[in-house]
Design a protein around this motif. Structure first.
Motif, PDB file in Angstrom:
ATOM      1  N   GLY A   1       0.820  -1.201   0.000  1.00 13.25           N
ATOM      2  CA  GLY A   1       0.000   0.000   0.000  1.00 13.25           C
ATOM      3  C   GLY A   1       0.858   1.257   0.000  1.00 13.25           C
ATOM      4  N   PRO A   2       0.252   2.416   0.237  1.00 19.00           N
ATOM      5  CA  PRO A   2       0.998   3.682   0.278  1.00 19.00           C
ATOM      6  C   PRO A   2       2.017   3.684   1.422  1.00 19.00           C
ATOM      7  CG  PRO A   2      -1.366   4.063   0.055  1.00 19.00           C
ATOM      8  CD  PRO A   2      -1.203   2.625   0.382  1.00 19.00           C
ATOM      9  N   THR A   3       3.209   4.196   1.143  1.00 19.02           N
ATOM     10  CA  THR A   3       4.305   4.143   2.117  1.00 19.02           C
ATOM     11  C   THR A   3       4.967   5.501   2.307  1.00 19.02           C
ATOM     12  OG1 THR A   3       5.803   3.427   0.334  1.00 19.02           O
ATOM     13  CG2 THR A   3       4.857   1.704   1.752  1.00 19.02           C
ATOM     14  N   LEU A   4       5.554   5.659   3.508  1.00 21.61           N
ATOM     15  CA  LEU A   4       6.377   6.824   3.850  1.00 21.61           C
ATOM     16  C   LEU A   4       7.819   6.350   3.999  1.00 21.61           C
ATOM     17  CD1 LEU A   4       4.108   8.397   6.634  1.00 21.61           C
ATOM     18  CD2 LEU A   4       4.227   9.063   4.216  1.00 21.61           C
ATOM     19  N   TRP A   5       8.748   7.136   3.451  1.00 22.37           N
ATOM     20  CA  TRP A   5      10.168   6.761   3.448  1.00 22.37           C
ATOM     21  C   TRP A   5      11.007   7.838   4.118  1.00 22.37           C
ATOM     22  CZ3 TRP A   5      12.418   2.609   0.392  1.00 22.37           C
ATOM     23  CH2 TRP A   5      11.448   1.799  -0.239  1.00 22.37           C
ATOM     24  N   TRP A   6      12.064   7.366   4.774  1.00 20.47           N
ATOM     25  CA  TRP A   6      13.068   8.280   5.310  1.00 20.47           C
ATOM     26  C   TRP A   6      14.441   7.659   5.060  1.00 20.47           C
ATOM     27  CZ3 TRP A   6      14.227  12.950   6.064  1.00 20.47           C
ATOM     28  CH2 TRP A   6      15.278  13.354   6.917  1.00 20.47           C
ATOM     29  N   ASN A   7      15.230   8.352   4.227  1.00 19.18           N
ATOM     30  CA  ASN A   7      16.600   7.926   3.922  1.00 19.18           C
ATOM     31  C   ASN A   7      16.699   6.467   3.491  1.00 19.18           C
ATOM     32  OD1 ASN A   7      17.663  10.456   4.386  1.00 19.18           O
ATOM     33  ND2 ASN A   7      18.180  10.027   6.522  1.00 19.18           N
ATOM     34  N   GLY A   8      15.775   6.050   2.622  1.00 16.99           N
ATOM     35  CA  GLY A   8      15.890   4.724   2.030  1.00 16.99           C
ATOM     36  C   GLY A   8      15.241   3.606   2.806  1.00 16.99           C
ATOM     37  N   ARG A   9      14.468   3.932   3.834  1.00 14.10           N
ATOM     38  CA  ARG A   9      13.749   2.918   4.600  1.00 14.10           C
ATOM     39  C   ARG A   9      12.272   3.298   4.687  1.00 14.10           C
ATOM     40  NH1 ARG A   9      14.288   2.697   9.520  1.00 14.10           N
ATOM     41  NH2 ARG A   9      14.084   0.473   9.954  1.00 14.10           N
ATOM     42  N   ILE A  10      11.416   2.287   4.674  1.00 13.90           N
ATOM     43  CA  ILE A  10       9.988   2.520   4.894  1.00 13.90           C
ATOM     44  C   ILE A  10       9.747   2.672   6.383  1.00 13.90           C
ATOM     45  CG2 ILE A  10       7.680   1.535   4.701  1.00 13.90           C
ATOM     46  CD1 ILE A  10       8.607   0.128   2.154  1.00 13.90           C
ATOM     47  N   VAL A  11       9.157   3.802   6.776  1.00 11.21           N
ATOM     48  CA  VAL A  11       8.948   4.088   8.195  1.00 11.21           C
ATOM     49  C   VAL A  11       7.483   4.285   8.552  1.00 11.21           C
ATOM     50  CG1 VAL A  11      11.249   5.082   8.483  1.00 11.21           C
ATOM     51  CG2 VAL A  11       9.329   6.577   7.823  1.00 11.21           C
ATOM     52  N   GLY A  12       6.593   4.208   7.564  1.00  8.34           N
ATOM     53  CA  GLY A  12       5.178   4.405   7.858  1.00  8.34           C
ATOM     54  C   GLY A  12       4.332   4.313   6.609  1.00  8.34           C
ATOM     55  N   GLY A  13       3.056   4.688   6.760  1.00 13.20           N
ATOM     56  CA  GLY A  13       2.123   4.657   5.647  1.00 13.20           C
ATOM     57  C   GLY A  13       1.208   5.861   5.684  1.00 13.20           C
ATOM     58  N   TRP A  14       0.439   6.043   4.605  1.00 17.57           N
ATOM     59  CA  TRP A  14      -0.455   7.189   4.513  1.00 17.57           C
ATOM     60  C   TRP A  14      -1.722   6.804   3.752  1.00 17.57           C
ATOM     61  CZ3 TRP A  14      -1.848   9.262  -0.283  1.00 17.57           C
ATOM     62  CH2 TRP A  14      -1.098   8.808  -1.379  1.00 17.57           C
ATOM     63  N   ALA A  15      -2.720   7.655   3.828  1.00 23.57           N
ATOM     64  CA  ALA A  15      -3.970   7.446   3.105  1.00 23.57           C
ATOM     65  C   ALA A  15      -4.662   8.782   2.927  1.00 23.57           C
ATOM     66  CB  ALA A  15      -4.876   6.472   3.861  1.00 23.57           C
ATOM     67  N   GLN A  16      -5.546   8.829   1.955  1.00 22.71           N
ATOM     68  CA  GLN A  16      -6.350  10.026   1.748  1.00 22.71           C
ATOM     69  C   GLN A  16      -7.749   9.790   2.298  1.00 22.71           C
ATOM     70  OE1 GLN A  16      -7.551  11.234  -2.267  1.00 22.71           O
ATOM     71  NE2 GLN A  16      -6.909  13.325  -1.784  1.00 22.71           N
ATOM     72  N   ARG A  17      -8.222  10.713   3.100  1.00 25.30           N
ATOM     73  CA  ARG A  17      -9.563  10.618   3.667  1.00 25.30           C
ATOM     74  C   ARG A  17     -10.589  11.244   2.725  1.00 25.30           C
ATOM     75  NH1 ARG A  17      -7.436  12.007   9.763  1.00 25.30           N
ATOM     76  NH2 ARG A  17      -6.898   9.845  10.302  1.00 25.30           N
ATOM     77  N   ALA A  18     -11.856  11.032   3.038  1.00 27.09           N
ATOM     78  CA  ALA A  18     -12.932  11.488   2.156  1.00 27.09           C
ATOM     79  C   ALA A  18     -12.908  12.997   1.934  1.00 27.09           C
ATOM     80  CB  ALA A  18     -14.279  11.065   2.721  1.00 27.09           C
ATOM     81  N   ASP A  19     -12.429  13.749   2.931  1.00 27.55           N
ATOM     82  CA  ASP A  19     -12.395  15.200   2.791  1.00 27.55           C
ATOM     83  C   ASP A  19     -11.129  15.690   2.090  1.00 27.55           C
ATOM     84  OD1 ASP A  19     -10.459  14.770   4.709  1.00 27.55           O
ATOM     85  OD2 ASP A  19     -11.363  16.037   6.246  1.00 27.55           O
ATOM     86  N   GLY A  20     -10.277  14.757   1.651  1.00 25.54           N
ATOM     87  CA  GLY A  20      -9.055  15.116   0.940  1.00 25.54           C
ATOM     88  C   GLY A  20      -7.814  15.157   1.799  1.00 25.54           C
ATOM     89  N   GLU A  21      -7.974  15.134   3.124  1.00 24.01           N
ATOM     90  CA  GLU A  21      -6.810  15.176   4.003  1.00 24.01           C
ATOM     91  C   GLU A  21      -5.928  13.953   3.779  1.00 24.01           C
ATOM     92  OE1 GLU A  21      -5.641  14.892   8.768  1.00 24.01           O
ATOM     93  OE2 GLU A  21      -7.725  14.768   8.118  1.00 24.01           O
ATOM     94  N   LEU A  22      -4.613  14.164   3.771  1.00 25.73           N
ATOM     95  CA  LEU A  22      -3.661  13.065   3.699  1.00 25.73           C
ATOM     96  C   LEU A  22      -3.217  12.736   5.117  1.00 25.73           C
ATOM     97  CD1 LEU A  22      -1.465  14.030   0.600  1.00 25.73           C
ATOM     98  CD2 LEU A  22      -3.571  12.692   0.691  1.00 25.73           C
ATOM     99  N   ALA A  23      -3.693  11.604   5.620  1.00 25.11           N
ATOM    100  CA  ALA A  23      -3.363  11.183   6.982  1.00 25.11           C
ATOM    101  C   ALA A  23      -2.151  10.279   6.949  1.00 25.11           C
ATOM    102  CB  ALA A  23      -4.551  10.445   7.596  1.00 25.11           C
ATOM    103  N   ARG A  24      -1.308  10.364   7.935  1.00 24.40           N
ATOM    104  CA  ARG A  24      -0.101   9.532   7.995  1.00 24.40           C
ATOM    105  C   ARG A  24      -0.001   8.816   9.321  1.00 24.40           C
ATOM    106  NH1 ARG A  24       3.709  11.680  11.519  1.00 24.40           N
ATOM    107  NH2 ARG A  24       4.021  13.954  11.568  1.00 24.40           N
ATOM    108  N   HIS A  25       0.763   7.731   9.325  1.00 26.00           N
ATOM    109  CA  HIS A  25       1.058   7.007  10.561  1.00 26.00           C
ATOM    110  C   HIS A  25       2.479   6.482  10.471  1.00 26.00           C
ATOM    111  CE1 HIS A  25       0.530   4.584  14.151  1.00 26.00           C
ATOM    112  NE2 HIS A  25       1.048   3.553  13.493  1.00 26.00           N
TER     113      HIS A  25
END
Length: 387
Positions: A320-344
């Motif tokens: 699924g959608p991923t967040l990266w920091w310096n070449g490593r996957i450190v989290g994920g993200w999603a878009q909510r119905a109102d358009g907000e991009l939420a991250r974890h």
């Protein structure tokens, strides 16, 4: 005898940031440069190819990609490795077709014949339908599958698949035939019948691709892949291509790949790629589901901790959608119905990393505007965040 090169995980991540155009200083100016860098952009989800390209462009957006795909013809959408739909540079298409897709197309053709026979139709009937379909497409210039079905009603003939099962479904001759013709290279997927999020598209006739000897095409594709994804293991290349073990080893030998000692065992690298590379400046990336970078290797420990995988993959192995920091996957993200991009974040990364990740999320949100995205392949973390 020359000692084996040693390439640790830090070096692999340095190569990834530079060569996959994820570090800001290395972003591309054109979609063609992006596709060349990662070799093949996953396109099973219509949104993925656009988001993957935009993440690597200095000026993100969808217009330049649409121009390359549907006006200039410098990129092409086609089935390739592991029967997956990709977008590839036009000059790489013959390598993919000869090395991989051709063999898959032969199996798909046999399946189509069996599918028609189970419905009571012989090969002569199928050949007539195919000729009429190609003639209709030639006359129209381009057409959707529904439009072709109106011209050639036999394409709408259907039968039930997996009768009595929970996943029982009807499938038409048209769905199977167009897929086979696309794999064989007779036709090509064109512009979507809607926005770039649409899974419906127009078909058009496709000029014949040059035919290459399979072994030569596999060697050239392996060399291109190592240039983008090396160093990597035999199993990585075997997984990415879908080739057999013997084919992989033969291709590696033919492109003069040399063994290298990786943190996790033996890998291979091109002979001119054994020296250390300079790591880019600290970087963050926001990548969509099915992005070619997280999907590029079968052995992922050097950029994806094992404990994160359950949250980030669906049951079929799609990331699924991923967040990266310096070449490593450190989290994920999603878009909510109102358009907000939420991250974890799945692990602590520090304030500098969080600031950089939030800046990339803002960059994505700014060009998306009112567009709403739901990944075709939903993962546990994406579902929770989007809800």
């Amino acid at each position: 005898m020359r000692a084996r090169p040693k390439i640790d995980d830090e070096q692999r991540r340095a190569r990834l940031g530079r060569r996959h155009l994820l570090a800001p200083a290395h972003r591309a100016d054109t979609p063609e440069q992006v596709a060349e860098a990662v070799l093949a952009l996953h396109s099973s989800d219509p949104a993925s190819v656009v988001l993957s390209t935009a993440a690597r462009l200095a000026r993100p957006g969808s217009a330049a990609l649409e121009q390359a795909l549907y006006e200039d013809g410098t990129l092409v959408r086609m089935h390739g490795m592991r029967r997956t739909l990709f977008v590839v540079p036009t000059d790489i298409a013959p390598l993919v077709q000869s090395s991989t897709t051709g063999k898959v197309a032969e199996r798909e053709r046999r399946g189509l014949v069996a599918f028609a026979a189970e419905g009571g139709f012989d090969e002569a009937w199928l050949a007539r339908v195919e000729r009429r379909t190609l003639a209709a497409l030639a006359a129209a210039g381009q057409a959707t599958s529904a439009q072709l079905g109106s011209e050639v009603p036999e394409l709408r003939e259907a039968r039930t698949m997996s009768a009595g099962k929970a996943y029982e479904a009807k499938q038409t001759v048209g769905v199977r035939l167009l897929r086979v013709l696309g794999m064989e290279g007779s036709i090509v997927r064109g512009r979507p019948a809607g926005s770039w999020l649409s899974g419906q598209h127009y078909w058009a006739l496709r000029p014949a691709l040059p035919e290459l000897p399979v072994a030569r095409a596999q060697a050239e594709l392996a060399a291109r892949w190592l240039a983008a994804y090396g160093p990597a293991t035999v199993e990585d290349l075997r997984w990415w291509t879908g080739w057999g073990l013997r084919e992989v080893r033969t291709a590696l030998a033919a492109c003069a790949a040399v063994p290298a000692d990786l943190t996790g065992g033996e890998g291979f690298v091109l002979p001119d790629d054994t020296e250390p590379v300079t790591a880019p400046e600290p970087w963050a990336a926001v990548l969509p589901g099915l992005d070619p970078t997280p999907m590029g290797w079968q052995q992922r420990d050097w950029y994806l901790p094992t404990e994160h995988r359950e949250e980030l993959f669906d049951r079929s192995g799609n990331i699924g959608p991923t967040l990266w920091w310096n070449g490593r996957i450190v989290g994920g993200w999603a878009q909510r119905a109102d358009g907000e991009l939420a991250r974890h974040l799945l692990e602590p990364v520090g304030p500098d990393a969080e600031t950089a990740i939030d800046a990339e999320l803002h960059r994505l949100s700014s060009w998306l505007g009112p567009t709403r995205i739901t990944p075709r392949f939903r993962t546990p973390l994406e579902r929770r965040l989007s809800g």
